[in-house]
Design a protein around this motif. Structure first.
Motif, PDB file in Angstrom:
ATOM      1  N   GLY A 475     -36.301 -97.442 -80.087  1.00  0.00           N
ATOM      2  CA  GLY A 475     -37.711 -97.060 -80.220  1.00  0.00           C
ATOM      3  C   GLY A 475     -38.400 -96.973 -78.864  1.00  0.00           C
ATOM      4  N   GLU A 476     -39.667 -97.220 -78.901  1.00  0.00           N
ATOM      5  CA  GLU A 476     -40.495 -97.105 -77.699  1.00  0.00           C
ATOM      6  C   GLU A 476     -40.107 -98.135 -76.645  1.00  0.00           C
ATOM      7  OE1 GLU A 476     -45.087 -98.289 -76.631  1.00  0.00           O
ATOM      8  OE2 GLU A 476     -44.705 -97.208 -78.513  1.00  0.00           O
ATOM      9  N   VAL A 477     -40.095 -97.716 -75.378  1.00  0.00           N
ATOM     10  CA  VAL A 477     -39.863 -98.623 -74.251  1.00  0.00           C
ATOM     11  C   VAL A 477     -41.219 -99.213 -73.866  1.00  0.00           C
ATOM     12  CG1 VAL A 477     -39.050 -98.850 -71.881  1.00  0.00           C
ATOM     13  CG2 VAL A 477     -37.907 -97.261 -73.446  1.00  0.00           C
ATOM     14  N   ILE A 478     -41.368-100.531 -74.018  1.00  0.00           N
ATOM     15  CA  ILE A 478     -42.676-101.137 -73.742  1.00  0.00           C
ATOM     16  C   ILE A 478     -42.758-101.720 -72.332  1.00  0.00           C
ATOM     17  CG2 ILE A 478     -43.179-101.604 -76.158  1.00  0.00           C
ATOM     18  CD1 ILE A 478     -42.306-104.555 -74.076  1.00  0.00           C
ATOM     19  N   GLY A 479     -41.628-101.784 -71.614  1.00  0.00           N
ATOM     20  CA  GLY A 479     -41.678-102.308 -70.255  1.00  0.00           C
ATOM     21  C   GLY A 479     -40.382-102.137 -69.516  1.00  0.00           C
ATOM     22  N   ASN A 486     -32.504-104.522 -55.803  1.00  0.00           N
ATOM     23  CA  ASN A 486     -32.034-103.277 -56.433  1.00  0.00           C
ATOM     24  C   ASN A 486     -30.648-103.463 -57.057  1.00  0.00           C
ATOM     25  OD1 ASN A 486     -34.369-102.081 -55.637  1.00  0.00           O
ATOM     26  ND2 ASN A 486     -33.444-100.535 -54.319  1.00  0.00           N
ATOM     27  N   THR A 487     -30.433-104.632 -57.639  1.00  0.00           N
ATOM     28  CA  THR A 487     -29.169-104.907 -58.328  1.00  0.00           C
ATOM     29  C   THR A 487     -29.310-104.752 -59.833  1.00  0.00           C
ATOM     30  OG1 THR A 487     -28.605-106.511 -56.604  1.00  0.00           O
ATOM     31  CG2 THR A 487     -27.352-106.625 -58.646  1.00  0.00           C
ATOM     32  N   LEU A 488     -30.436-105.232 -60.370  1.00  0.00           N
ATOM     33  CA  LEU A 488     -30.659-105.205 -61.803  1.00  0.00           C
ATOM     34  C   LEU A 488     -31.908-104.418 -62.144  1.00  0.00           C
ATOM     35  CD1 LEU A 488     -29.993-108.969 -62.637  1.00  0.00           C
ATOM     36  CD2 LEU A 488     -28.351-107.075 -62.745  1.00  0.00           C
ATOM     37  N   MET A 489     -31.890-103.818 -63.321  1.00  0.00           N
ATOM     38  CA  MET A 489     -33.061-103.200 -63.917  1.00  0.00           C
ATOM     39  C   MET A 489     -33.188-103.731 -65.333  1.00  0.00           C
ATOM     40  SD  MET A 489     -34.692-100.851 -65.973  1.00  0.00           S
ATOM     41  CE  MET A 489     -33.472 -99.693 -66.541  1.00  0.00           C
ATOM     42  N   ILE A 490     -34.349-104.249 -65.685  1.00  0.00           N
ATOM     43  CA  ILE A 490     -34.573-104.847 -67.006  1.00  0.00           C
ATOM     44  C   ILE A 490     -35.497-103.945 -67.807  1.00  0.00           C
ATOM     45  CG2 ILE A 490     -35.385-106.889 -68.241  1.00  0.00           C
ATOM     46  CD1 ILE A 490     -34.775-107.300 -64.596  1.00  0.00           C
ATOM     47  N   SER A 491     -35.167-103.734 -69.061  1.00  0.00           N
ATOM     48  CA  SER A 491     -36.005-102.914 -69.941  1.00  0.00           C
ATOM     49  C   SER A 491     -36.167-103.630 -71.279  1.00  0.00           C
ATOM     50  CB  SER A 491     -35.403-101.528 -70.153  1.00  0.00           C
ATOM     51  OG  SER A 491     -34.167-101.623 -70.840  1.00  0.00           O
ATOM     52  N   ALA A 492     -37.269-103.350 -71.939  1.00  0.00           N
ATOM     53  CA  ALA A 492     -37.559-103.970 -73.233  1.00  0.00           C
ATOM     54  C   ALA A 492     -38.031-102.900 -74.204  1.00  0.00           C
ATOM     55  CB  ALA A 492     -38.615-105.059 -73.087  1.00  0.00           C
ATOM     56  N   GLY A 493     -37.542-102.981 -75.454  1.00  0.00           N
ATOM     57  CA  GLY A 493     -37.929-102.048 -76.496  1.00  0.00           C
ATOM     58  C   GLY A 493     -38.914-102.669 -77.459  1.00  0.00           C
ATOM     59  N   TYR A 494     -39.606-101.823 -78.159  1.00  0.00           N
ATOM     60  CA  TYR A 494     -40.621-102.296 -79.100  1.00  0.00           C
ATOM     61  C   TYR A 494     -40.020-103.158 -80.203  1.00  0.00           C
ATOM     62  CZ  TYR A 494     -44.108-102.166 -82.820  1.00  0.00           C
ATOM     63  OH  TYR A 494     -44.980-102.524 -83.814  1.00  0.00           O
ATOM     64  N   HIS A 495     -38.773-102.896 -80.583  1.00  0.00           N
ATOM     65  CA  HIS A 495     -38.155-103.605 -81.695  1.00  0.00           C
ATOM     66  C   HIS A 495     -37.602-104.961 -81.298  1.00  0.00           C
ATOM     67  CE1 HIS A 495     -38.758-100.207 -84.282  1.00  0.00           C
ATOM     68  NE2 HIS A 495     -38.083 -99.402 -83.474  1.00  0.00           N
ATOM     69  N   GLY A 496     -37.807-105.398 -80.068  1.00  0.00           N
ATOM     70  CA  GLY A 496     -37.412-106.738 -79.653  1.00  0.00           C
ATOM     71  C   GLY A 496     -36.133-106.812 -78.862  1.00  0.00           C
TER      72      GLY A 496
END
Length: 911
Positions: A475-479, A486-496
């Motif tokens: 779903g939607e990417v909220i963050g 520049n080693t990690l990239m963190i992402s969070a979705g609306y569904h948890g």
């Protein structure tokens, strides 16, 4: 007292109260209302000169005369002299809506038609009105004006339509004008005798002769709506400016009796006030859109152009972020404006340009707002690449593109970031890498893409290959967030679902599920903790490397609106729609402070130095600043003033840092200090805690102690060049007699002349006695007994002196004529010089006010060095001062050398 105390609000320029214009000498000043306080701007550059203390209620009307400002709030009127309240008039029983300056009097009119006459000469003694009258009939006043040359008469307009002419001296109504069947919304007197302009709620302007009760001409606004403001030009041009409820300013030519020009997009909201500056082709306007503008009529076609303006958000901010080491705040509002506010100097605040919006809107005959980008819902910035390329990325409401901005030039960048062009969906989140080279954006469709900020070219997308998807989240990417290397990239979705990616390879490394829908995430690059907010109002902290939850904070009872880590990562601040602001200690895993405000916080940001907290609130157009008390209180621990688990009710910061009562208390304290000769004592009563091996500086302006060193150069430079004066004619053989008065006296054998000389000498002796009787505070303090308190009082006193005044006080102790040694040591000047040497020895050994004391000692030795050299008792004290000074400076020089070696070593090292 909590950790954060209210300080002040920024971003407020004006409100819905008409401004007041006054002229002092060659300068013109405008007084505007900002809620419960008022501000005074200098019209030369529209720079802010005075902010008043806060009043108990919102200001409803303003009037000004020279140094006096009259502000009506509720059913009272506050009288200010500059920024200090000197009186309060309180005779009205209803709310005061109108104020009118009337010669040496002020007329106040309330909603029930009661008019009071106040005299402001000798205001401290006369707090009662000198007269009052009651408007007759069903008459609700809406405007008041004094027609020129009409002695003791005022014209009052009403919401019902009629107008009444009153004589305030006889307290009688002289005449009633029937009106035009519409409410009178504004009324102004013209430069022509007997002529006034009356604006009505139906959009018509009536230029009327009140002497003959005849209408001269009628104008009508094409946009309809009420005529909210009127003003006549006074520079000889036959112009009348009118403002309406739709933000349009119309300029009418009175000779040709037609419309001359229209400023369609003058303001985004209703015009509150208009005023032509006296004998100048400049029109000033204020609007409910929180802006103040000046227009100049200097074009060939007679149309006005914008000369200068001050503005703030016309709608509440949605996102805020500190920038430039806490000196500025980036703010994005619902009014589609992206602004930069200065925390230190209001004049540096500005709106970032969206590239030729006004020019394009004029060509397309549209409003500027229609061409501006949609409101910003999220943005990120990186200061490291400010001088190289665009360093801010913004996501806009329901927009499938992200925009970049170059803050060095305060302008929209040339690149537009367009992720997933084959299936565009609105962008919901963005982040800039720690190096400032890359921007990562996430969309409502679950797509995450990386872009190069310098070129604007896509550098790849992040796919979840484990489930063979062409997107990162369901779903939607909220963050999204990037780590510091520049080693990690963190992402969070609306569904948890939270996912950790390899930044360069764009491969999924790990993931976990929160268990409920996520609203917002914030990542701290130093401690590696990720804070998440879910729709269950719980804040959870995760260790991204260990992949486990380490903290859980509960307490909010409504939707959490924003999160913010402190720079050191020890505190987490959260705000909610329940009106609370809570501070959580990450290490102790508990709430350490909480405040509740009447208006919910929608966005917050903590400065890198952790000294100032900025908040934005629903239905509030400004940015509110809170001061961190732990930085300035000197108390040993946060627990001594924080509220812990309790939530304390706190009022929002005001435009002014002081309330009117606090300002009065401050004035009273200042007067007491002035009478005691210690005005600066309160200014320098800072905690005297000192690190043993270091020196304490005086906190004085650099120019003050530097001027002491270069005082002779400054005096020589500022000395006026005078033509040579011809000396008084006198025979060269006549000897002169010295005198204290400075007049030339000549010896004479004439008895009459001798008598005159004797009388003159008696006068000189009397003047010397009177001179000796006058003692300055400097001399009085020197004669007192020396102790720790006396040292502090004397230091505060000499700090309060200007460089030239301190130089004069030291020169007053100079010994000019030579006496016998036994008599000399008894002279007060000689004793004072010895006391000053003792004082310098104490201050240098205590290492207080180091740079100021060095400048004072240098000036002292320059003046009295010869006297000290000639007398053994003073020489001994001077030697002791030299030893003390050498010992202190050797320690400081050792510290400087040690620091210099470390810096040199680190700068030459290769990491």
């Amino acid at each position: 007292m909590g950790i954060f105390e209210p300080f002040r609000a920024i971003g407020y320029i004006t409100s819905t109260v008409p401004f007041s214009v006054q002229r002092l000498g060659t300068e013109t000043f405008v007084t505007v209302s900002v809620g419960k306080a008022f501000q005074i701007y200098n019209c030369a550059k529209l720079n802010l000169v005075i902010i008043s203390p806060q009043l108990p209620k919102k200001i409803r009307a303003l009037a000004s005369y020279r140094d006096y400002t009259f502000a009506a709030f509720g059913n009272e009127i506050a009288v200010f002299k500059r920024a200090h309240q000197v009186a309060t008039w309180s005779k009205h029983v209803a709310k005061v809506d109108l104020l009118l300056l009337f010669g040496e009097h002020v007329l106040s009119l309330d909603v029930e038609g009661n008019m009071f006459i106040w005299a402001f000469k000798g205001i401290e003694e006369h707090l009662a009105p000198i007269g009052n009258l009651q408007l007759t009939g069903k008459f609700t006043p809406s405007s008041i004006v004094h027609p020129d040359t009409y002695l003791n008469k005022v014209l009052v307009g009403s919401q019902e339509g009629p107008l009444q002419l009153w004589n305030i001296n006889t307290k009688k109504m002289l005449y009633e004008f029937k009106g035009w069947g519409s409410s009178v919304s504004s009324c102004v007197s013209s430069p022509a005798l007997d002529v006034v302009a009356i604006g009505c709620a139906d959009g018509k302007i009536h230029v009327h002769n009140i002497k003959l009760d005849e209408e001269i001409v009628t104008f009508e606004h094409a946009s309809r709506g009420a005529v909210t403001a009127l003003s006549f030009s006074t520079d000889g041009r036959p112009l009348l400016a009118s403002g309406g409820s739709f933000g349009v300013i119309s300029i009418w030519n009175l000779n040709k009796r037609r419309l001359q020009s229209v400023i369609r997009d003058a303001h985004d909201s209703s015009i509150i006030s208009l005023n032509f500056l006296a004998n100048e082709p400049v029109l000033m306007s204020a609007s409910a859109d929180n802006s103040l503008k000046m227009w100049i009529f200097d074009t060939n076609d007679g149309d006005p152009r914008l000369l200068r303006f001050r503005s703030g958000h016309s709608a509440p901010p949605l996102c805020i972020r500190f920038y430039s080491n806490g000196r500025h705040i980036l703010s994005a509002g619902q009014d589609r404006a992206f602004r930069l506010f200065s925390v230190i100097q209001e004049q540096q605040s500005r709106e970032l340009s969206q590239r030729h919006i006004s020019r394009r809107a004029k060509k397309l005959r549209l409003k500027d707002e229609e061409l501006k980008l949609k409101p910003v819902v999220s943005f990120d910035c990186a200061e490291i690449r400010e001088r190289d390329w665009c360093n801010v990325v913004t996501c806009h409401m329901d927009t499938a593109e992200a925009y970049v901005w170059r803050l060095q030039n305060f302008v929209l960048g040339e690149h537009i970031l367009k992720p997933c062009p084959e299936n565009p969906t609105p962008i919901k989140a963005c982040a800039i890498s720690a190096c400032g080279n890359f921007a990562v954006v996430g969309t409502a469709g679950g797509w995450i893409e990386r872009f190069n900020l310098q070129s604007g070219i896509s550098r790849g997308s992040y796919f979840d290959m484990s489930e063979k998807r062409r997107y990162a989240h369901d779903g939607e990417v909220i963050g999204v967030a990037c780590d510091s290397t520049n080693t990690l990239m963190i992402s969070a979705g609306y569904h948890g679902d939270i996912k950790v990616w390899d930044f360069k390879k764009r491969e999924l490394k790990s993931q976990w599920d929160v268990g409920c829908s996520l609203v917002k995430i914030v990542y701290h690059r130093v401690n590696g903790l990720l804070a998440t907010v879910a729709d269950d109002f719980v804040i959870r902290l995760y260790d991204v490397v260990a992949l486990k939850m380490v903290r859980e904070f509960r307490g909010h009872t409504d939707r959490v609106t924003d999160l913010c880590f402190s720079e050191d990562g020890k505190w987490l601040l959260s705000s909610s729609m329940d009106g609370s602001l809570r501070i959580w200690d990450v290490i102790l895993a508990k709430q350490i402070d909480g405040v509740h405000v009447d208006v919910p916080i929608t966005a917050l940001s903590l400065s890198p130095n952790m000294d100032v907290l900025a908040t934005a609130h629903s239905d509030q157009n400004g940015v509110y600043l809170w001061v961190n008390q732990s930085m300035f209180s000197g108390l040993p621990s946060v627990e001594s003033y924080a509220s812990g688990k309790d939530v304390v009710n706190v009022k929002l910061p005001s435009v002014s840092a002081l309330t009117s009562s606090e300002a009065d208390d401050d004035d009273m304290e200042r007067q007491v200090l002035e009478n005691s000769g210690a005005l600066q004592a309160s200014s320098f009563s800072i905690s005297q805690k000192q690190i043993p091996e270091l020196v304490t500086l005086s906190l004085l302006p650099k120019s003050q102690w530097q001027s002491l060193i270069n005082l002779d150069i400054i005096k020589a430079r500022n000395k006026p060049i005078e033509p040579p004066k011809k000396p008084e004619k006198a025979p060269f053989f006549l000897p002169s007699i010295p005198s204290l008065s400075g007049d030339i006296l000549f010896k004479s054998n004439d008895s009459e002349a001798d008598g005159d000389n004797e009388e003159k000498n008696k006068k000189d002796q009397n003047s010397m006695k009177n001179f000796d009787a006058l003692e300055s505070p400097f001399s009085k303090l020197l004669k007192s007994s020396w102790d720790s308190k006396h040292f502090l009082d004397f230091t505060n006193y000499i700090k309060s002196l200007s460089p030239s005044a301190l130089d004069m006080e030291l020169r007053m102790l100079e010994i000019i004529d030579e006496d016998i040694e036994e008599e000399l040591i008894k002279r007060p000047e000689f004793i004072s010089i010895g006391q000053l040497l003792d004082y310098f020895i104490n201050e240098v050994s205590c290492k207080n006010d180091f740079e100021f004391m060095q400048a004072v000692v240098r000036l002292f030795l320059k003046i009295h060095g010869e006297t000290i050299r000639c007398h053994p008792s003073l020489q001994e004290k001077a030697k002791k001062l030299l030893e003390t000074q050498s010992l202190v400076w050797q320690k400081m020089e050792k510290l400087f050398q040690s620091t210099r070696c470390i810096v040199t070593f680190l700068s030459n090292s290769q990491f």
